[in-house]
Design a protein around this motif. Sequence first.
Motif, PDB file in Angstrom:
ATOM      1  N   ALA A   1     -10.281   9.627 -12.952  1.00 26.31           N
ATOM      2  CA  ALA A   1     -11.307   7.835 -13.576  1.00 26.31           C
ATOM      3  C   ALA A   1     -12.294   7.549 -13.109  1.00 26.31           C
ATOM      4  O   ALA A   1     -13.469   7.431 -13.724  1.00 26.31           O
ATOM      5  CB  ALA A   1     -10.377   6.958 -13.260  1.00 26.31           C
ATOM      6  N   ASP A   2     -12.719   9.012 -11.860  1.00 19.66           N
ATOM      7  CA  ASP A   2     -14.171   8.991 -11.452  1.00 19.66           C
ATOM      8  C   ASP A   2     -14.826   9.667 -12.432  1.00 19.66           C
ATOM      9  O   ASP A   2     -16.459  10.012 -12.244  1.00 19.66           O
ATOM     10  CB  ASP A   2     -13.841   9.685 -10.237  1.00 19.66           C
ATOM     11  CG  ASP A   2     -13.344   8.591  -9.205  1.00 19.66           C
ATOM     12  OD1 ASP A   2     -13.750   7.653  -9.401  1.00 19.66           O
ATOM     13  OD2 ASP A   2     -12.168   8.938  -7.890  1.00 19.66           O
ATOM     14  N   GLU A   3     -15.128  10.742 -13.442  1.00 14.90           N
ATOM     15  CA  GLU A   3     -15.166  11.391 -14.355  1.00 14.90           C
ATOM     16  C   GLU A   3     -16.465  10.209 -15.373  1.00 14.90           C
ATOM     17  O   GLU A   3     -15.395   9.530 -15.705  1.00 14.90           O
ATOM     18  CB  GLU A   3     -14.544  12.385 -14.954  1.00 14.90           C
ATOM     19  CG  GLU A   3     -13.898  13.547 -14.178  1.00 14.90           C
ATOM     20  CD  GLU A   3     -14.914  14.979 -13.395  1.00 14.90           C
ATOM     21  OE1 GLU A   3     -15.838  14.618 -13.543  1.00 14.90           O
ATOM     22  OE2 GLU A   3     -13.715  14.282 -12.344  1.00 14.90           O
TER      23      GLU A   3
ATOM     24  N   PRO B   1     -17.128  18.383  -5.710  1.00 15.51           N
ATOM     25  CA  PRO B   1     -15.989  19.083  -4.851  1.00 15.51           C
ATOM     26  C   PRO B   1     -15.997  20.313  -4.057  1.00 15.51           C
ATOM     27  O   PRO B   1     -15.711  20.833  -3.612  1.00 15.51           O
ATOM     28  CB  PRO B   1     -14.885  18.463  -5.233  1.00 15.51           C
ATOM     29  CG  PRO B   1     -14.571  18.117  -6.442  1.00 15.51           C
ATOM     30  CD  PRO B   1     -16.198  17.599  -6.779  1.00 15.51           C
ATOM     31  N   PHE B   2     -17.080  21.167  -5.483  1.00 21.12           N
ATOM     32  CA  PHE B   2     -16.947  22.671  -5.393  1.00 21.12           C
ATOM     33  C   PHE B   2     -18.210  23.213  -4.922  1.00 21.12           C
ATOM     34  O   PHE B   2     -18.038  24.207  -4.928  1.00 21.12           O
ATOM     35  CB  PHE B   2     -15.918  23.468  -6.772  1.00 21.12           C
ATOM     36  CG  PHE B   2     -14.860  22.728  -7.324  1.00 21.12           C
ATOM     37  CD1 PHE B   2     -13.464  22.095  -6.106  1.00 21.12           C
ATOM     38  CD2 PHE B   2     -14.418  23.218  -8.297  1.00 21.12           C
ATOM     39  CE1 PHE B   2     -12.347  22.809  -6.956  1.00 21.12           C
ATOM     40  CE2 PHE B   2     -13.249  22.129  -9.106  1.00 21.12           C
ATOM     41  CZ  PHE B   2     -12.199  22.137  -8.142  1.00 21.12           C
TER      42      PHE B   2
ATOM     43  N   MET C   1     -17.022  27.416  -9.510  1.00 23.62           N
ATOM     44  CA  MET C   1     -17.950  26.333  -9.605  1.00 23.62           C
ATOM     45  C   MET C   1     -17.629  24.618 -11.170  1.00 23.62           C
ATOM     46  O   MET C   1     -17.346  23.715 -10.401  1.00 23.62           O
ATOM     47  CB  MET C   1     -19.114  25.586  -9.061  1.00 23.62           C
ATOM     48  CG  MET C   1     -19.374  26.303  -7.407  1.00 23.62           C
ATOM     49  SD  MET C   1     -20.715  26.260  -7.213  1.00 23.62           S
ATOM     50  CE  MET C   1     -21.569  24.349  -7.277  1.00 23.62           C
ATOM     51  N   MET C   2     -17.301  25.529 -11.810  1.00 24.36           N
ATOM     52  CA  MET C   2     -17.137  25.011 -13.387  1.00 24.36           C
ATOM     53  C   MET C   2     -15.746  23.387 -12.961  1.00 24.36           C
ATOM     54  O   MET C   2     -15.045  23.839 -11.896  1.00 24.36           O
ATOM     55  CB  MET C   2     -16.438  26.103 -13.878  1.00 24.36           C
ATOM     56  CG  MET C   2     -18.005  26.281 -15.241  1.00 24.36           C
ATOM     57  SD  MET C   2     -17.618  27.850 -16.124  1.00 24.36           S
ATOM     58  CE  MET C   2     -16.563  25.781 -17.188  1.00 24.36           C
ATOM     59  N   PRO C   3     -16.171  22.442 -13.870  1.00 22.93           N
ATOM     60  CA  PRO C   3     -15.272  21.228 -13.942  1.00 22.93           C
ATOM     61  C   PRO C   3     -13.573  22.223 -14.159  1.00 22.93           C
ATOM     62  O   PRO C   3     -14.007  23.061 -15.239  1.00 22.93           O
ATOM     63  CB  PRO C   3     -15.845  20.198 -14.070  1.00 22.93           C
ATOM     64  CG  PRO C   3     -16.795  20.815 -13.835  1.00 22.93           C
ATOM     65  CD  PRO C   3     -17.221  22.378 -14.002  1.00 22.93           C
TER      66      PRO C   3
ATOM     67  N   SER D   1     -16.018  16.288 -10.844  1.00 27.10           N
ATOM     68  CA  SER D   1     -16.931  17.290 -11.542  1.00 27.10           C
ATOM     69  C   SER D   1     -15.982  18.312 -10.644  1.00 27.10           C
ATOM     70  O   SER D   1     -16.218  19.265 -10.615  1.00 27.10           O
ATOM     71  CB  SER D   1     -18.326  17.527 -10.642  1.00 27.10           C
ATOM     72  OG  SER D   1     -19.427  16.363 -11.979  1.00 27.10           O
ATOM     73  N   GLY D   2     -15.342  17.959 -10.276  1.00 23.70           N
ATOM     74  CA  GLY D   2     -13.686  19.238  -9.611  1.00 23.70           C
ATOM     75  C   GLY D   2     -12.704  19.284 -10.484  1.00 23.70           C
ATOM     76  O   GLY D   2     -13.727  19.887 -11.493  1.00 23.70           O
TER      77      GLY D   2
END
Length: 310
Positions: free
Chosen positions: A245-247, A34-35, A114-116, A227-228
């Motif tokens: 939970a999406d990671e 998302p970034f 942009m890093m998680p 990844s956000g």
Amino acid sequence: MAHPKFLSPISCMLLVSLFFQSVLAHSDDQKQNPFEFIKHLQGCHKGEKVKGLQELKQYLEKFGYLDYNQSSLPVHAGDDDFDELLESAVKMYQLNHHLKVTGTLDSQTVSTMMMPRCGMADIVNGTSRMRSGKRRSHHRSSNFRTVAHFSFFDGNPKWPPSKYHLTYALSPGTRADVVGPVSRAFNTWASATHFTFSQVQNYAAADIKIAFASRDHGDNAPFDGPSGVIAHAFQPTIGMFHYDADEQWSVGPASGSFDMETVALHEIGHLLGLGHSSVERAIMYPSISPGISKGLDGDDVQGIKTLYGV
């Protein structure tokens, strides 16, 4: 009576191909960072008007660097203008992350943004709290006070003195492999503080409630997909800690996955009252890459001891 028309083998193959292309495209959309939009803003600086700057303003507002409501300058919150307030926010971000302070979206700044990362803000009420603490140098020949980089939530909330033993529980149905990493993370904090922790089965009655959640999950801090923002936890004595939970999660560092124990160490720091640190090696640094494991740094330990006076 009309006979049904059948598709030719070539037409069938074409439809199947289009179907899988559609599925793959949808899958890629779901996996996109998302970034990612920040990458296309590299090189932008004050005075420019570039599509995507409005999203950057939302990003910086989310993490505490921008507040157009508190500004006496002309408001540009809803447009793509790189105004003076945005430049100041970029400079503060660069300062907090030990980047060259230029106010321009150079490659290092874009890469860092942009890093998680953790979903909690770096700055509260307009104050750069990632560089707020101070401690005395331990060197015998020095009387200088060196800047520490630990920080606290606004108002320094903490658990009351009588509440040094905290219970925690996992949401019913939570994946079983998180038990070990979370337990080890609590043990690490226990060894560095006056706190003790124990797991209980009664989720509703626990001091700290841990769960995996996706997107909007009812706490006014929705996740944003892979990844956000990868996790968040809240200040004392709210006691909520959520993994996204999406990671992709792993027990220990693994390529392309986030280490559950490392992230738990960070979020427990928030649960105890620590904000973010600008020390990259500290567990309370706001960002982390997949495949990385970290432990407590001296900055983290000094911060928690300063907060509780122990």
